[in-house]
Design an enzyme around this catalytic site. Structure first.
Site, PDB file in Angstrom:
ATOM      1  N   ARG A 106      36.561  38.141  31.134  1.00 26.85           N
ATOM      2  CA  ARG A 106      36.074  39.457  31.533  1.00 26.85           C
ATOM      3  C   ARG A 106      36.075  40.365  30.320  1.00 26.85           C
ATOM      4  O   ARG A 106      37.119  40.567  29.706  1.00 26.85           O
ATOM      5  CB  ARG A 106      37.053  39.977  32.594  1.00 26.85           C
ATOM      6  CG  ARG A 106      36.491  40.953  33.544  1.00 26.85           C
ATOM      7  CD  ARG A 106      37.435  41.124  34.699  1.00 26.85           C
ATOM      8  NE  ARG A 106      38.692  41.770  34.351  1.00 26.85           N
ATOM      9  CZ  ARG A 106      39.293  42.650  35.127  1.00 26.85           C
ATOM     10  NH1 ARG A 106      38.770  42.978  36.282  1.00 26.85           N
ATOM     11  NH2 ARG A 106      40.430  43.174  34.787  1.00 26.85           N
ATOM     12  N   THR A 110      33.432  46.438  29.690  1.00 30.20           N
ATOM     13  CA  THR A 110      32.440  46.519  30.775  1.00 30.20           C
ATOM     14  C   THR A 110      32.950  45.901  32.081  1.00 30.20           C
ATOM     15  O   THR A 110      32.369  46.116  33.143  1.00 30.20           O
ATOM     16  CB  THR A 110      31.167  45.749  30.387  1.00 30.20           C
ATOM     17  OG1 THR A 110      31.518  44.367  30.224  1.00 30.20           O
ATOM     18  CG2 THR A 110      30.572  46.280  29.096  1.00 30.20           C
ATOM     19  N   ASP A 205      48.276  40.386  34.446  1.00 32.13           N
ATOM     20  CA  ASP A 205      47.236  39.466  33.962  1.00 32.13           C
ATOM     21  C   ASP A 205      47.703  38.027  34.170  1.00 32.13           C
ATOM     22  O   ASP A 205      48.680  37.570  33.560  1.00 32.13           O
ATOM     23  CB  ASP A 205      46.984  39.736  32.468  1.00 32.13           C
ATOM     24  CG  ASP A 205      45.797  38.937  31.952  1.00 32.13           C
ATOM     25  OD1 ASP A 205      44.849  39.554  31.455  1.00 32.13           O
ATOM     26  OD2 ASP A 205      45.824  37.690  32.052  1.00 32.13           O
ATOM     27  N   ASP A 208      47.755  35.770  30.975  1.00 31.83           N
ATOM     28  CA  ASP A 208      48.856  36.126  30.073  1.00 31.83           C
ATOM     29  C   ASP A 208      50.204  35.711  30.653  1.00 31.83           C
ATOM     30  O   ASP A 208      51.072  35.228  29.934  1.00 31.83           O
ATOM     31  CB  ASP A 208      48.858  37.640  29.822  1.00 31.83           C
ATOM     32  CG  ASP A 208      47.739  38.070  28.879  1.00 31.83           C
ATOM     33  OD1 ASP A 208      47.155  37.187  28.214  1.00 31.83           O
ATOM     34  OD2 ASP A 208      47.444  39.273  28.824  1.00 31.83           O
TER      35      ASP A 208
HETATM   36  C1  PRP Z   1      40.910  37.024  34.959  1.00 30.83           C
HETATM   37  C2  PRP Z   1      41.013  36.158  36.195  1.00 30.83           C
HETATM   38  C3  PRP Z   1      39.592  36.081  36.665  1.00 30.83           C
HETATM   39  C4  PRP Z   1      39.063  37.450  36.309  1.00 30.83           C
HETATM   40  C5  PRP Z   1      39.042  38.280  37.562  1.00 30.83           C
HETATM   41  O1  PRP Z   1      40.463  36.300  33.892  1.00 30.83           O
HETATM   42  O2  PRP Z   1      41.605  34.920  35.947  1.00 30.83           O
HETATM   43  O3  PRP Z   1      38.846  35.064  36.037  1.00 30.83           O
HETATM   44  O4  PRP Z   1      39.979  38.016  35.363  1.00 30.83           O
HETATM   45  O5  PRP Z   1      38.453  39.496  37.322  1.00 30.83           O
HETATM   46  P1  PRP Z   1      37.046  39.913  37.970  1.00 30.83           P
HETATM   47  O6  PRP Z   1      37.124  39.556  39.409  1.00 30.83           O
HETATM   48  O7  PRP Z   1      36.998  41.392  37.721  1.00 30.83           O
HETATM   49  O8  PRP Z   1      35.965  39.184  37.245  1.00 30.83           O
HETATM   50  P2  PRP Z   1      40.318  36.930  32.414  1.00 30.83           P
HETATM   51  O9  PRP Z   1      38.949  37.447  32.214  1.00 30.83           O
HETATM   52  O10 PRP Z   1      41.437  37.890  32.163  1.00 30.83           O
HETATM   53  O11 PRP Z   1      40.431  35.668  31.475  1.00 30.83           O
HETATM   54  P3  PRP Z   1      41.680  34.703  31.188  1.00 30.83           P
HETATM   55  O12 PRP Z   1      41.867  33.854  32.416  1.00 30.83           O
HETATM   56  O13 PRP Z   1      41.212  33.905  30.026  1.00 30.83           O
HETATM   57  O14 PRP Z   1      42.885  35.534  30.884  1.00 30.83           O
HETATM   58  N1  URA Z   2      42.555  39.622  36.060  1.00 28.70           N
HETATM   59  C1  URA Z   2      43.899  39.477  36.119  1.00 28.70           C
HETATM   60  O1  URA Z   2      44.460  38.521  35.548  1.00 28.70           O
HETATM   61  N2  URA Z   2      44.599  40.388  36.817  1.00 28.70           N
HETATM   62  C2  URA Z   2      44.026  41.425  37.441  1.00 28.70           C
HETATM   63  O2  URA Z   2      44.739  42.228  38.073  1.00 28.70           O
HETATM   64  C3  URA Z   2      42.638  41.574  37.357  1.00 28.70           C
HETATM   65  C4  URA Z   2      41.907  40.644  36.666  1.00 28.70           C
END
Ligand code: PRP
Ligand code: URA
Length: 217
Positions: A106, A110, A205, A208
């Site tokens: 994400r 944006t 997150d 993380d």
């Molecule tokens: C997180 C999560 C989803 C997304 C959800 O991933 O694991 O994929 O955010 O958010 P949304 O519904 O607003 O799209 P992130 O983009 O943080 O990537 P990561 O898993 O690599 O940390």
């Molecule tokens: N992605 C995450 O990992 N946590 C949130 O709360 C939203 C998006």
């Protein structure tokens, strides 16, 4: 008001108990990964409730009998990174499933998803696709993942289900508006998103916290 026709929020006491551990800010990555795995198993179990079985002839130590085996070709689609922690549990439940990794992150500014990896096979020879991602926030990533699967060929009669640990009403509404045919299974439906697009109360997150990187500040 959230539309409950395609949304399944687990009410199981074991799920509620494990969710509390998962959300707790003092839960370290090792324990966090363990609980992601356990919750995935429980949600996967619930999501498979309507999966088809076929008869299987076996012999117990006593006699022959007709047993059952999973009769669906299943594709697991973990969304990198955070969906990775859900894969092992799902494979325990569905040992013959294939795993097709999809990389989406994400954009922090944006909040739109950016695709960076796609390991879908050439043809969509599958009955059921399970998208694995712990978090459904704005719904951008889930909607993009479903778009990718449908463009690839996962259309009726192929079924797509989305499995999340925690969902926000905004994300559920976005997925239901774009893809009303997709069932959503989650462990919790939280209050909503904050100004940075994080789920409240959520767990921070998910990537993380599993992999010991970054903070949500
Ligand atoms: C997180 C999560 C989803 C997304 C959800 O991933 O694991 O994929 O955010 O958010 P949304 O519904 O607003 O799209 P992130 O983009 O943080 O990537 P990561 O898993 O690599 O940390
Ligand atoms: N992605 C995450 O990992 N946590 C949130 O709360 C939203 C998006």
């Amino acid at each position: 008001m959230t539309d409950l026709t395609t949304l399944h929020v687990s009410q199981h006491p074991a799920v509620l108990h494990k969710l509390a551990v998962l959300r707790d800010e003092d839960t370290e990555p090792k324990k966090f990964r363990e609980v992601v795995r356990e919750l995935s198993w429980l949600l996967g179990y619930e999501a498979l409730e309507d999966a088809k079985t076929r008869p299987l002839q076996i012999r117990t130590p006593m006699e022959e009998m007709e047993a059952s085996e999973l009769g669906e070709r299943i594709g697991l689609v973990p969304i990198l990174r955070a969906g990775l922690g859900m894969v092992d549990a799902m494979l325990e439940l569905m040992p013959t499933a294939q795993v097709w990794h999809l990389g989406l992150f994400r954009d922090e500014r944006t909040l739109r998803p950016v695709e960076y990896y796609n390991k879908l096979p050439d043809s969509a020879s599958v009955d059921l696709c399970l998208i694995l991602d712990p978090m459904l926030a704005t719904g951008g990533s889930a909607t993009a993942a479903i778009d990718v699967l449908k463009r690839w060929g996962a259309v009726q009669p192929v079924r797509i289900k989305l499995i999340n640990l925690i969902a926000a009403p905004e994300g559920v509404a976005a997925v239901q508006a774009a893809h009303p045919d997709v069932e959503i299974h989650c462990a919790a439906l939280d209050r909503g998103l904050n100004e940075k697009g994080y789920i409240m109360p959520g767990l921070g997150d998910a990537g993380d916290r599993q992999f010991g990187t970054g903070t949500t500040d």
